[in-house]
Each structure stands twice: as structure tokens, then as C-alpha cells.
Design a protein around this motif. Structure first.
Motif: not given
Lengths: 450, 1072
Positions: A117, A120-121, A156, A159-162, B3, B79, B122-124, B126-127, B129, B179, B182-183, B185-187, B190
Motif C-alpha cells: 500500500k 502504491s500510494m 492497482d 486493472s483495478m482503477v481504470p 473464457p 475516468h 477511489l478513482r485515482s 488505488p491504495a 481503496r 469498475f 470494466l474489471n 475479476r478484480a472488483w 471486493l
């Protein structure tokens, strides 16, 4: 330092962590100023860190203290500013390693989580000092953990945050060292053996543009690190070259497989990827071309193999397996399949040739032939393996002598497939592969297509 | 397949609005998972509930709500805008977010600004989240609070207060759904975890609010929460995640759902309900799969037959909870799913079965093996689920499936098998419904294959059969324990004493209580082992159900048994039960009687019951005889129980005799026959009320005539004849025994017999004709139907119907003038031999009744050859009854006779009497019986006199040459005189005159009869002239005390002299 535990205990989680960070800072400053050698943080302090920052339960009876995500964010923010404001590199490094060097105990999991984290931050808010420290961490830590850190970053940002890709892209300018280590870790992580281990397109684009912009980027760690034997066991390679070569060579087959399975997927992705890998391949070859000068400057030419023989062998066997599979899956080998496999073999031949020529790969042609014996026919590879018609002795190279041992049983003693076996970059060439017969800049007696 | 689905989920440009997108994914997942299910079900339900939620809100809001994700959808690159923030700005943002204070301007952030800031992070970054999501929890919570508060204040507060957070929530929802889209699997993992957890938290936190409905009223709860934007958005986010995750890791999200459901149990139900009804098939199967995995991973270490709910792992508990909840609306799907699980766990494992994906449990042999124990465990914990499955499960257990099951279970260790067996036994014993089917199945399967008896199912494999056998025996053992431990604490007292403490209920037996009859029927089929099991079960059931069931069972056995072997089962049952129940037999008989009264038994059953009871009684008699013959015979002990049972039955039946009595007149001959058999061998009660006795005697007599009629109808040959003959003899026996019971019954029976014999319904049996009031035979019964009589008609015929009898005038209706004499109907004489037989039977009955009566005290038949004398009292009864029936006018009239001339005053009455005798041939034999019981004939004196008077006038007026020309009168004269002689109304000399009648002329006959009359007039026929002679054992008259006979003999002698040529051989008969 150990005596502050009592004062930390009654505090709430966050302020205890803050307090400890503060004390740690002072403690390390004092230590550095006192000039004790080697500067080493004692185990009591490490215990405190584990207890109050990583929240590892000391004993079973103690209630588990946890930080909420918000508190954790605050802590990360404090850490960021703490590292940012610390002017002395040494202190910063010591502090970083005190916090995040793996101790091989149960705290490592939360340590890794916090580190991920934090990094990433730091990437997001552009904290260069932290990235630098992380680069060092990546150099010293076992590759398994490095790969995990890289995985978090890729998840991060790719994939996660477009839309956050550009943020990651900036690390190239913020901290080239970190960027280089990141590439190494990423290439180690994504070995193209399965769908999950195929790099996201965004990441690929990023890496390609980095290397295109600055080919020397991939050598930065190599250039900056002292050439002592201090490279820890099982850490990442010094350069991402091996991984990048693997990507380029396996890509035509791996991506074709992807395309096969997602029949109706975005059809424009595939040529895109092909183009990217092609560019990447070129860049990698260019990096190789840079090597002789650098090696010569360092006086390491012919003595340091940046490309390990073992990894080449593993790559070759991987490739042959992939080709076999491709043949099996498409009973009648289509022209597509054929073209892809020829492309892969071509790239292998090119890489081998250039690597050998640039002194990154130290081995004999006999060894190569043994390694590549199971591969299907390819003109270029054939040429590379058969070698030039005549030899030009060079004063820099040892005389071309094959040890009888090597001649008789050249390769089969090698493990055929060991991608993660320790691949320490030995400063001295293998006894078994004594010579590097080719010289840089040597004119090819025969060059196809010219 | 995998797939393909993931490819659907990566952002596609051609997709419609987000809900459409989700729905289409549902369609695809549904159709791919289970093509046989209607795919539209999940989305439809989902859509309906969502729309309901929207309707509650104002339209503006819903537009905003639906519009927001739409915008996000339309601009996939939207985004990129927030990502343009520089590192510096981001750092500021983070600071602001943490402190809640605008880092640049230094003022405090409002809730919505704070939330906006969080969304930007949240958008920018990731840490951030985790922290952002955590912060958003607060925002959602805030919104829910406001929402509920507004509801509570009925919208008094400004509506703006609610809307300011709603748009934030829309924004968050938009970002999250983008989110996820778009993804996934990741989101999806969560967000789903977060959403579910938050939902749980919110719903339990606000459960106590005033507006919040109680957690039991799911629908209201659902409405409330779906009308709240925050919870609705969470729900939709979760649905989206679920839809995305179903393709590749459905277990994970259902796991989260399960965990949360466990944590916030009652308040979270609405979420599970909503999700469950949106994705019924998936949720159910996933919940099951999760439970199975969990079960498997916990192993069988703590799996006992009786596991407390608490100590079990929580997952299976919540699985039970959720399924139980869904069972309200989706019990069908649940049942299907459970059964499918069962079937698939048995299906032979194919390495690559096309229907199952790689993640499903079917792939793992370990899980497949655990499926059956798991289902058992599940069933043990939830009666609902068990109930849903149990009924159809039995249907599924075809031989092939059983074989598979056996193959599967063979691999399990012994201990585990025992556990499962115990569990299964426990389940069966606790199952509230379907017990009968289970039992039938077990018995069918466990019954060994036989050459003779082929069961309903083809004989299963031997191993399977043994398994079932074992299971059945365990079940019986278990029930045995339950039943007898149950009543241990409270001592079951004598019959009918209910214990004070409530006894433990055993559902299996509880249900079987209503299946006693079929069980009994099956037991009575006496199939190999089966009847042993069932018999045991019946015992248990009887003990469990107490006296009521025991009597019911016994009663059923008694009703259904068709032969002695089957009946023996009833005795066995009684022998077992008699140790713990008293008074079983009387209760059973009483129960049978009650059933008879309520007409619940069919004719056949009724007959069988009566026959069985009779058989029991007969066996008792035979037992007595045998015991008398060989007292110490072997096996007497075994027969002891039976005989005691028979004795009990005897006494019980005797108590209910009057209840069985009416059955004698049952419309079905078989039933009445059975009844007479029972009654004829049943002991008579010590005391009985006269009403009952009269009723019984009336029934018995009526039955007697019925049997006579049937005998006549049955004809002479064939089985019917035999049976009807037997019925007659039974009836005779019954009447005899009954007459011997008491004076009252004797009188009643005799009286009724006589009346019956003369009754117009029975007259033809005895060769009689139906006589009208005037004694003349009517034309035909059908010609003058009673119902057709009209008062007017009778009034018109007044003159002819007035009865002048008794006065000096007599009116004779001889016919209509001009039409000649009234036509006498030709008497259609019935079969003379039948008539004779009937008369014989009747006489036999009467004689037996009269002679066997106990009135004469101990009158042991010293000489068996000689029939016992007729009882005088009984004969008097006959006499009185005769008089009453033949000529009611003269009943209790003067016994002594008037001079012959006076007879002309009673001409009409005398003619009536004569016609009676003409119409009823049976009267003479009856008179003879009366005569035999001296001095009873005295009481018939009026009738005798009337008859004699008409005979005298006939012979006087007769112009025939010989007396034999009027045969009836001759016969009547003979019989009359002989009767009077037998009854000692005449001395032997006079009594013998009838021997000469046939050889005389009518006038001479008149002379002789006149002499008879004179004698009787002179020596009145009075009972007091008779004295009891103890040596003969009867009354006798000493003629010597009367006057001289010789003056009455003179006409006889002169007639003798005149006809000495023909009467010479009779002279000695008239010697004084």
C-alpha cells in the motif's frame, strides 16, 4: 528504545504507531550519528514495530489490535511525509529496512500488505524517496516477495482503477531505479505460461514506451550497483533482460493461444500486441548492443554473464514444449501457426546471437546446439548455431579451446526447466563454459537478407 | 466455457443500459448453467422488485438514479478526467480526505464534499481503496439514518436533506458499477464483500427503528429497504457482482453472503431473500455447494448422529437458515436442487462431464462422497428441508440408484457408515410426513426376493437388501428405545390413565398412527420377514399411541384377518401388549362396535369381523373341551394366553350383545349369517336390561324367519343351500340358548315365534295364506296396497267395513249381486316339501325352547333318547299367543264351554277361527305342541270351541256320502280331537274317536263330535284340574275325579255298532 513499549500500550492504535515512528526516526538518527558500524536496528525495536505498526499479536492472550482502513491510510500518509521529510538517505534507508525488511516471521504478511500500500500510494502521490527505498528493497529481497509487490502495483494501476495507468507511467521519470526493478519483477512474474501470467496490455505498452524512450533504463540497476558479491541469493536478476527476451520469444505463441481461446475478443488487440512485442524485441536487442561498451568500461567483458545459461536453457525447453503443443492443438499446422513459431524461433536466434556477441551470454556454440537440439528447424537459428566459417582470434578473448569434458557431454547435466532456481550472477565465468568466442562488431561472413 | 463468459464481461461497446446488461448476463449464465430451467425467472423477479422500489420514490429521483450509471456507461473514458490530477493535488486530496478539512482553503468539508473527495481518491489512488470504502460506509449509514428519520417525521423535514446525499450515493454507485463492469475479476469480490457486509451492518443497526418493520415481516422490510436509495444501490451493486462472479467463482460471493447472514441473522434475511429470489437456482445450488465444501473440510470428525445445532460449524447452520427462508417461495427449486445433488453425487464419475464446470463440487470425488452425509446432516438440522426432500427421495430410490448408493457407501469407513445409519434412523423416526412411504419402501427393499411372492419392485441387489434390512432393524430398535424410554419416567398406569407430563413426540409413529389400517393389511399378507417387522412396528405403535391406537390396531387386525393364521397375529399382538395395557380387548370390541354403529365398516369387513370374533369364541370352546380332555397337554401354556384372550373377547362380546343383535337383520345375508354365528356361540351376559333382551329376541326371531326364507330361496343344492342350512341351525341354536336364558326371553321368543309364524309376511313359509280380517284369504298382497288407501274410499265402503262381530247380527259379504259369489283366489301352494321342512324347523325350535327352559329347575336329561317334556309355562305362552292371533276377540275369555245350541250366537267368530285354521296349516302342529305342554291347551279352549262349532255345523250340513269327501274338515276334526286328547281335555276313550272319522258318514262324525262337545261342556277345560306328577315330570289330569264318561260314550258305541263291519278293528279303542 525497548522501554517505550509501556508508554505505547495504552494509546490508541494510530497514535501508538505514530509515536513509534517518531521514536524510530530519532533512534536511527542517533545511531547514524554515533557512527556505529554496521548500523543495525536491534531486535527489540523490530519487535516493537511488529507489535505496534504491523499489529502482529505478541502472544495469544493479547487482544488483536487492528487498524481500520482509514487509520491505515493515515498511517501511510504519515509514513509518506516522514520519508519525504527525512533528508538523509542513510537514515531513510535504515528506517525503511527496519520497517519492511522481511524477518521470516508471521509479521511478514502484514509487512508485505503495508509495504504494497505504501509503495502504491507513493506511486500515486509521487514520493520519490520511498520509491528509491523500495528499489533497494527490491534488490535485496527474495524474488517471490518482489513479484508480489509488482503484482499489487500492476493490479492497482493496470486493472483495478481504470485510467490510473499514466500515474504508474510516471515512475519512469520519478525513480528510474525503481522503474528498472519493477520491470525486472514484472518480467519475472509474467512468464506467459498461462492467462493469468500474461501481462496486461496497458503494462506492456508502458514498458515498451519506457524502454523505447530510454534503453539504458533496463541497465540502471546494473550500472548503479556495486559489483561486489553482495547480491543476495534468490533475489531478482540484475537486469530484466532475461525476462524481456522470454517475453519477446514466447509472445507470438502465447498470444496466439489467447486469441484462439477468446475467439471473438477484441480483434484489434492482437496485432497491437504483436507490434508492441516487436518493438520491445528491437529495444532489447539495442540494449544488448549497448552492453559491450559498458562491460568494457567496467572491465567485466566476458566475465559477467548478464544472461544466465540456465535461463536460456529453460527458455529453449519451454519454447519447444510450446511449439509441440501448438502442433498438437492444430493438427494441420496452419500457416498462421507456422508463421508464429518461425517468428519465435527467429527471435530466439537473434537474441542468442546478439547476446553472445555482446558478451551477455557466455557459452559455446556446442552448448547452444545442445540446448536448442529439440527445437524445430529454423534457418536463422541454424545459422546462429553453426557459427561463422572462420575464426578471428582476438587478444581480449581467451584462446578458443573446448574442454574435453564439455565437448563430450556438453549440456544434458543441466536442469531442463528451472526458471526459479537461484541464478546468481556469478562474477566469474563458468568453468564449464570457459570461452566466449565471438567479438562485438565482428562482421558476419554471411548475413541473410543482405 | 469459462473464457467465453469472461469475454462477455469485459467492457463491450454495444451494450445497453446497465440493467439490461446485467440481465442479459443473467440470461446467459442461467442458460449455460442449467438449460432446463426457465431462464427468465431470476431476472424477472429481480426486475419486479427493483421496479417496486422505484415506484415508491418520486420520479425525479429514479431518473437521476438510472441516469447516472447510464452516463458512466456512455463515456467509457470519462475516468481519464479525474486521473489528470497531479501528484501534488492527490497528496492534498489525501490530506483533505483524512482530516476532513479542505487542505487548501482550510475549511471543514461537508459530508457530501467529503464523499466527493473520497470518490475522487477511489478513482485515482488505488491504495486508498480500503479507506474510501470504509468512509463510504459512514456516508451510506448517514443516508439511511436520514431516510428513516424522514420517514419517522412523515416528511416534515425538508426534502432537500435527503436528496443531497442521494446524488452522492448515485455517484458512488456509478463509479463502483463502472469498475465492476470494466474489471469484474478484480472488483466484484471486493465490492460484493463490502456491500454485503455493509448491508448486514445497516440492517441490523437500524432494525430497532420505529419505522422499521419487524424482521419477521419480510415483505415490508424488503419494501422499506428497497425504497431507500443507499440500500438499494448496495443491493444492486451486489447483484451486479454476483452476476459477474457466477461465471467463475460463485462460491466466494455466496460464502460472503453466508457469513454475513450468520452474523446478522434475522435482520439480514431480506437481503438473502432478495438475492435468493433474484437468482434462485444459483443461490440455492451455490449455498448447497458451499455448505458441502465446508462440511467436507470439517470432515466427519464431529459428525454424530445427534448433533446439536450450536456445536456444528456455523456454515451449515446458515445454509439451513437460508434454505429454510427460501423454502417459503422456492421450495420446489430447493427440493429439485437437493435431489439433484443427491443424484449427481451418485452418478458414475465421468472425468469430463460436460454439464459441470471445473469449479463445481461434482468434480471432486471427495466432495461427492461427502454429499450424502451432508444431505443427511442438513436434513437432520432442518425439518423443513427434510420434509421437502423425504417424500420424493423415496421415489428416486430405484434399484439402479440403490446400487450406486451402495457402491458409494462401500468406500466409507465402518464408523462413518454406522454414524450415517444412525442419522438416517434418527431422521426417519423424526420425519413428520411420508413415513408410510418410507416404511413401505424399506420393507419392499428389505424383503428377500421370493419365487412365490413378487413384490411391487423387482428384487434388488442382495447387498442393498441387506442394507435395508439392517436399516429397518435399526429403525425398529431405535423406535423401541424411544417408545419405551419415553414412558419410563411416567408409569403408564391402568388403561386410559393419561400420564401427567407431556410425552416426547415421535413424528414417525405420530404419522403412522393414521396408517394403522394399511399397516395391518400389509402385516396380514404374511409375507416372509415383512410381517414380522410390521408386526413389531404395530406393537411399538400401539404402545406409543396408547390405548386408542392399540385398540384401533387390534380392531383392524380383527376386522381384516381372513384365516386362523392371520388371526393369530392379533393374538400375538395382544399377548405383547397385554403386559403393559389392561382392558385392551374390551376396548377393542367396544371400538369395533362403535365402528359398526357408525357404518364405517364395509359389508365384507363387517362379516369378517363377526366371523373372527366367532372364531375366537369357538376356539375358546374347543380349548375348553381340549383342556377337559387332556388337562396337562403340552402347549397349554401357549394356548393359555389365547384362551384368556378368547375369554376376554367372550365377555366383551357378551356386554355388547345388544349391539350385535341388529346385525342379524343386516341386508347382506353373509353379514347376518356371521352375526348369528357370533351370537350363537357368544356367552350371554350375567345381567341385561329387559329392553335389550326384547330387542335381541325380536331380532333373533326375525332372523330365524329370514333364514327360513333364504333356505327356501336357496334351493336344495349347492353351497348356498349348505350355508343357508347352517344359518338356520345357527339361528335355531341362538334361539334355543336365548330362550333358556330367562323367563322373559323365553316368553318373548315363543310369543314372537308364534306371532311370526302367523304373520302374513311369513305365513307362506308354513303353507299359509294371507287372510283378511274376516279370515278370508285376500286376492293378492299387491292388489290392495296399503299406501293406496284413501279415506274417501273407505267411507264409501262404510257398510262393508263396519265390524259387527260380537253382536247377534252377522253380515257376510258374499259378493256383488249379479256377479255371483266372490271369487276365491286359488291359493298358490308353495313347495310342499319346503313347507313341511319349515314347519318342522319351527316346531323344533319351539319345542327346544319350551323344553330346554330352565324354569323346571335342574332337569338333567336322564334319558337322552326321550325328549324332555314341554314346559307348561312355555306352552301356555304359545296357547295365549295362538288365541290372541287367531281370534283376538276371545282372548282371556271364558274357558268353560256353553251348550252346543249357543254356538249359533258366535257363528261369525267361529267362521273366522275356522278360516284361520284353514289359512294357516301350521296352527295344528302348534296346537299339538300346546297340547303336549299340559294344561296349556285349556287356554285355547275358545279357539277349540269355535273350531269345533264350525266343524259340527259343517258335518251337519254336509250332504256327502262319506266324511272323506270333505278332506280338510275331516283332517281338522281328527287333529282337533287328537289334540284335545293329548292335552287331556278329553279322556282317552273320547280322544280316540278321531280314528274312526275317516270311516264314517258326515252325520256320524257330527254325532261323535257332539259327544266330544258335550263332554267338554260337562267337564270344563280348566287348568286347575291338572296336578303335577313328579314321577312323570309333568302335569296330568285325573279323569276319575270327573263325572262318569259312559254317558258320553253311548253315541260312540251306537256308531260302532252301526258300522261294525268297517270299525270292528277299532272297538278295543273305545273300551271304558
Amino acid at each position: 528504545m525497548g522501554d517505550i513499549r509501556q508508554s505505547l500500550l495504552p494509546r490508541d492504535v494510530l497514535s501508538a504507531a505514530k509515536e513509534l515512528l517518531y521514536h524510530l526516526d530519532i533512534y536511527i538518527c542517533n545511531m547514524v550519528q554515533s557512527g556505529r558500524q554496521p548500523p543495525q536496528v536491534d531486535s527489540k525495536t523490530l519487535d516493537l514495530i511488529e507489535e505496534f505498526i504491523l499489529h502482529t499479536p505478541k502472544d495469544r492472550n493479547a487482544p488483536v489490535r487492528r487498524m481500520s482502513a482509514l487509520q491505515e491510510l493515515q498511517l501511510l500518509e504519515i509514513m509518506c511525509s516522514c520519508f519525504q521529510e527525512q533528508s538523509r538517505d542513510t537514515v531513510r534507508q535504515l528506517m525503511f529496512s527496519a520497517l519492511f525488511n522481511l524477518q521470516g516471521n508471521q509479521a511478514d504478511e502484514s509487512r508485505m500488505a503495508l509495504l504494497s500500500k505504501l509503495v502504491s500510494m507513493a506511486v500515486a502521490v509521487g514520493r520519490v524517496p520511498i520509491l528509491e527505498c523500495a528499489a533497494t528493497w527490491l534488490q535485496r529481497t527474495h524474488r517471490v516477495y518482489c513479484v508480489r509487490l509488482a503484482q499489487v502495483l500492476v493490479d492497482d494501476y493496470c486493472s483495478m482503477v481504470p485510467g490510473s495507468g499514466p500515474t504508474l507511467h510516471n515512475i519512469h521519470s520519478a525513480s528510474p531505479r525503481f522503474c528498472c526493478q519493477f520491470i525486472t519483477a514484472v518480467t519475472t512474474l509474467y512468464d506467459l505460461t498461462s492467462d493469468e501470467l500474461t501481462p496486461p496490455m496497458e503494462l506492456l505498452q508502458m514498458i515498451v514506451s519506457w524502454i523505447q524512450d530510454d534503453p539504458r533504463l533496463v541497465l540502471i540497476t546494473f550500472l548503479n550497483s556495486p559489483l561486489s558479491g553482495s547480491q543476495p541469493i534468490s533475489s531478482l536478476d540484475v537486469t530484466p533482460l532475461g525476462g524481456l527476451i522470454r517475453w519477446c520469444i514466447k509472445a507470438p505463441l502465447a498470444y496466439r493461444r489467447d486469441k484462439k481461446q477468446t475467439n471473438n475478443g477484441s480483434s484489434d488487440g492482437e496485432p497491437d500486441a504483436a507490434r508492441l512485442f516487436s518493438a520491445l524485441h528491437l529495444s532489447v536487442l539495442q540494449v544488448f548492443m549497448l552492453l559491450p561498451n559498458i562491460l568494457n568500461e567496467k572491465g567485466l567483458f566476458g566475465r559477467l554473464a548478464l544472461l544466465q545459461m540456465e535461463s536460456v536453457a529453460a527458455l529453449a525447453s519451454d519454447l519447444s514444449r510450446l511449439l509441440d503443443q501448438a502442433d498438437k492443438h492444430t493438427h494441420a499446422a496452419t500457416s498462421d501457426t507456422h508463421a508464429a513459431s518461425q517468428l519465435a524461433l527467429d527471435r530466439l536466434a537473434q537474441a542468442l546471437q546478439v547476446a553472445m556477441a555482446s558478451g551477455a551470454l557466455l557459452c559455446s556454440r556446442e552448448d547452444l546446439r545442445a540446448i536448442c537440439s529439440r527445437l524445430p528447424h529454423n534457418n536463422l537459428l541454424q545459422l546462429v548455431l553453426s557459427g561463422p566459417v572462420m575464426y578471428y582470434n582476438n587478444i581480449h578473448t581467451p584462446p578458443l579451446t573446448y574442454s574435453p569434458h564439455a565437448a563430450h557431454s556438453p549440456i544434458p547435466t543441466l536442469p531442463p526447466h528451472a526458471p526459479h532456481t537461484p541464478l546468481a550472477a556469478h562474477p566469474a565465468p563458468h568453468a564449464q563454459y570457459p570461452a566466449q568466442p565471438f567479438m562485438t562488431g565482428m562482421p558476419f561472413p554471411f548475413r541473410p537478407g543482405h | 466455457m469459462l473464457p467465453v463468459l469472461t469475454a462477455k464481461e469485459v467492457p463491450t461497446s454495444g451494450c445497453g443500459p446497465p440493467y439490461g446488461c446485467i440481465c442479459s448476463e443473467f440470461h446467459e449464465t442461467n442458460t449455460q448453467k442449467a438449460p432446463d430451467k426457465p431462464p427468465a425467472r431470476g431476472p424477472e423477479t429481480y426486475g419486479r422488485v427493483r421496479c417496486a422500489g422505484l415506484v415508491l420514490k418520486d420520479s425525479a429521483m429514479s431518473v437521476v438514479f438510472d441516469g447516472s450509471p447510464l452516463k458512466a456507461m456512455q463515456s467509457p473514458h470519462s475516468h481519464t478526467a479525474p486521473a489528470a490530477l497531479s501528484a501534488q493535488e492527490l497528496s492534498q486530496e489525501i490530506k483533505s480526505f483524512i482530516s476532513g478539512v479542505d487542505a487548501v482553503q482550510g475549511r471543514k468539508l461537508s459530508v457530501r464534499e467529503h464523499a466527493r473527495c473520497a470518490v475522487r481518491l477511489l478513482r485515482s489512488v488505488p491504495a486508498c481503496r480500503g479507506a474510501v470504502l470504509e468512509h463510504l460506509r459512514g456516508v451510506y449509514d448517514e443516508h439511511v439514518s436520514t431516510f428513516l428519520h424522514n420517514l419517522e417525521t412523515e416528511g416534515n423535514a425538508s426534502s432537500g436533506a435527503t436528496s443531497n446525499l442521494e446524488d452522492i450515493i448515485q455517484e458512488v454507485h456509478g463509479v463502483l458499477s463502472e469498475f465492476i463492469r470494466l474489471n469484474p475479476r478484480a472488483w466484484a469480490p471486493l465490492v460484493s464483500t463490502w456491500a454485503v457486509d455493509l448491508l448486514g451492518q445497516l440492517s441490523s443497526k437500524h432494525a430497532g427503528r420505529r419505522v422499521a418493520p419487524h424482521s419477521s415481516s419480510l415483505n415490508e422490510l424488503l419494501q422499506l429497504w428497497m425504497s431507500c436509495a443507499a440500500t438499494r444501490s448496495l443491493m444492486e451493486a451486489y447483484s451486479q457482482c454476483l452476476a459477474a462472479m457466477l461465471a467463475w467463482c460463485p462460491d466466494a460471493c455466496v460464502d460472503a453472503l453466508l457469513d454475513t447472514s450468520v452474523k446478522h441473522s434475522p435482520h439480514f434475511d431480506w437481503v438473502v431473500a432478495h438475492i435468493g429470489s433474484a437468482f434462485p437456482g444459483t443461490i440455492i445450488s451455490r449455498v448447497l455447494a458451499c455448505g458441502l465444501k465446508d462440511f467436507c473440510s470439517h470432515g466427519a470428525k464431529d459428525q454424530g448422529p445427534l448433533v446439536e445445532k450450536g456445536s456444528r460449524v456455523p456454515k451449515i447452520g446458515s445454509v439451513v437458515g437460508i434454505l429454510g427462508h427460501l423454502a417459503v417461495h422456492h421450495s420446489d427449486s430447493i427440493r429439485k436442487e437437493l435431489l439433484r445433488m443427491f443424484q449427481e453425487s451418485l452418478a458414475p464419475s465421468t472425468p469430463l462431464s460436460p454439464s459441470s464446470s471445473s469449479t463445481s463440487w461434482e468434480a471432486s470425488p471427495q466432495l461427492r462422497r461427502a454429499a450424502v452425509p451432508f444431505l443427511l446432516q442438513l436434513a437432520a438440522m432442518s425439518p423443513n428441508l427434510f420434509g421437502a426432500v423425504s417424500s420424493e427421495l423415496v421415489e428416486l430410490l430405484r434399484p439402479a440408484v440403490l446400487l450406486q448408493l451402495q457402491a458409494l457407501l462401500q468406500g466409507l469407513p465402518r464408523e462413518e457408515l454406522d454414524n450415517m445409519l444412525g442419522l438416517a434412523v434418527h431422521l426417519i423416526s423424526q420425519s413428520p410426513t411420508g413415513g408410510a412411504r418410507v416404511l413401505r419402501f424399506l420393507a419392499d427393499t428389505a424383503t428377500p426376493a421370493s419365487v412365490i411372492i413378487s413384490g411391487p419392485t423387482p428384487s434388488p441387489h442382495e447387498g442393498v437388501r441387506e442394507g435395508c434390512d439392517r436399516l429397518l432393524q435399526m429403525l425398529l430398535l431405535h423406535l423401541h428405545k424411544l417408545v419405551f424410554n419415553r414412558s419410563e419416567g411416567s408409569d403408564v398406569g391402568p388403561f386410559g390413565s393419561a400420564s401427567s407430563q407431556p410425552q416426547r413426540v415421535i413424528p414417525f409413529l405420530e404419522e403412522l398412527r393414521s396408517h394403522v389400517a394399511p399397516l395391518c393389511a400389509e402385516t396380514l399378507r404374511l409375507e416372509r420377514k415383512r410381517h414380522l417387522w410390521l408386526h413389531q412396528l404395530l406393537c411399538l405403535l400401539s404402545v406409543y399411541g396408547g390405548p386408542s391406537v392399540a385398540t384401533e390396531t387390534l380392531c383392524q387386525l380383527l376386522t381384516q384377518a381372513r384365516n386362523p393364521e392371520e388371526l393369530a397375529l392379533a393374538w400375538q399382538l395382544h399377548a405383547t401388549l397385554s403386559s403393559c395395557m389392561v382392558g385392551l380387548v374390551p376396548a377393542a370390541v367396544a371400538h369395533c362396535v362403535a365402528q359398526i354403529h357408525t357404518h364405517t365398516l364395509g359389508r365384507r369387513q363387517l362379516r369378517q369381523l363377526l366371523l373372527n370374533l366367532a372364531a375366537a369364541l369357538q376356539s375358546q370352546e374347543e380349548e375348553k373341551k381340549a383342556a377337559a380332555g387332556a388337562a396337562g397337554a403340552a402347549g397349554a401354556a401357549g394356548a393359555g394366553a389365547q384362551s384368556s384372550m378368547a375369554a376376554q373377547i367372550g365377555s366383551a362380546v357378551s356386554v355388547h350383545l345388544h349391539d350385535f343383535g341388529p346385525l342379524l337383520l343386516h341386508g347382506d345375508p353373509a353379514v347376518s349369517h356371521a352375526a348369528v354365528r357370533l351370537l350363537s356361540c357368544s356367552p350371554l351376559p350375567r345381567t341385561a336390561s329387559p329392553a335389550h333382551l326384547l330387542l335381541l329376541s325380536r331380532a333373533a326371531v326375525t332372523h330365524f324367519f329370514l333364514t327360513l326364507r333364504r333356505r327356501g330361496e336357496a334351493g336344495k343344492t349347492g353351497r348356498d343351500a349348505g350355508q343357508s342350512g347352517e344359518a338356520v341351525s345357527c339361528s335355531v341354536l341362538l334361539l334355543t340358548r336365548f330362550a333358556a336364558y330367562s323367563a322373559l326371553t323365553l316368553k318373548a321368543i315363543i310369543q314372537q315365534l308364534v306371532e311370526g309364524a302367523l304373520h302374513k309376511g311369513n305365513a307362506e313359509l308354513f303353507g299359509g295364506q294371507i287372510a283378511d280380517m274376516s279370515g278370508a284369504p285376500v286376492a293378492s298382497p299387491s292388489v290392495s296396497p296399503d299406501l293406496g288407501a284413501s279415506l274417501l274410499d273407505i267411507n264409501c265402503r262404510f257398510g262393508t267395513t263396519v265390524n259387527f262381530s260380537g253382536s247377534v247380527w252377522s253380515v257376510f259379504h258374499a259378493g256383488v249381486i249379479g256377479k255371483g259369489l266372490k271369487a276365491r283366489t286359488a291359493a298358490n301352494l308353495p313347495d310342499p316339501s319346503g313347507v313341511i321342512q319349515n314347519i318342522q324347523t319351527l316346531l323344533a325350535v319351539i319345542v327346544q325352547c319350551c323344553s330346554s327352559s330352565s324354569l323346571n329347575g335342574s332337569q338333567s336329561p336322564s334319558d337322552p333318547e326321550e325328549p324332555p317334556p314341554i314346559n307348561a309355562e312355555a306352552a301356555k305362552v304359545i296357547a295365549v299367543t295362538l288365541v290372541e292371533n287367531v281370534c283376538p276377540d276371545v282372548a282371556n275369555g271364558e274357558l268353560s264351554w256353553p251348550p252346543e245350541e249357543h254356538a249359533r250366537t258366535t257363528v261369525e267368530r267361529d267362521i273366522h277361527i275356522r278360516r284361520c285354521f284353514e289359512a294357516h296349516p301350521v296352527l295344528f302342529p302348534l296346537l299339538q305342541v300346546v297340547a303336549a305342554g299340559r294344561p296349556a291347551l285349556c287356554y285355547c279352549s275358545a279357539v277349540l270351541r269355535g273350531l269345533l262349532a264350525t266343524l259340527l255345523s259343517h258335518w251337519e250340513g254336509s250332504r256327502e256320502a262319506l266324511s272323506t269327501d270333505s278332506p280338510w274338515h275331516l283332517q281338522a276334526s281328527c287333529l282337533l280331537v287328537s289334540c284335545m286328547g293329548e292335552g287331556q281335555l278329553l279322556p282317552p276313550v273320547l280322544a280316540n274317536v278321531h280314528e274312526a272319522f275317516a270311516h264314517l258318514t258326515p252325520f256320524e262324525v257330527r254325532l261323535l263330535l257332539l259327544a266330544v262337545w258335550e263332554y267338554v261342556r260337562g267337564n270344563g277345560p280348566l287348568p286347575q284340574k291338572f296336578v303335577f306328577s313328579s314321577d312323570k315330570g309333568m302335569f296330568c289330569r285325573d279323569f276319575s275325579r270327573d263325572g262318569d264318561v259312559s254317558r258320553y260314550v253311548a253315541p260312540i258305541h251306537s256308531v260302532l255298532h252301526k258300522n261294525i263291519d268297517t270299525l270292528g278293528h277299532l272297538c278295543w279303542r273305545f273300551q271304558l
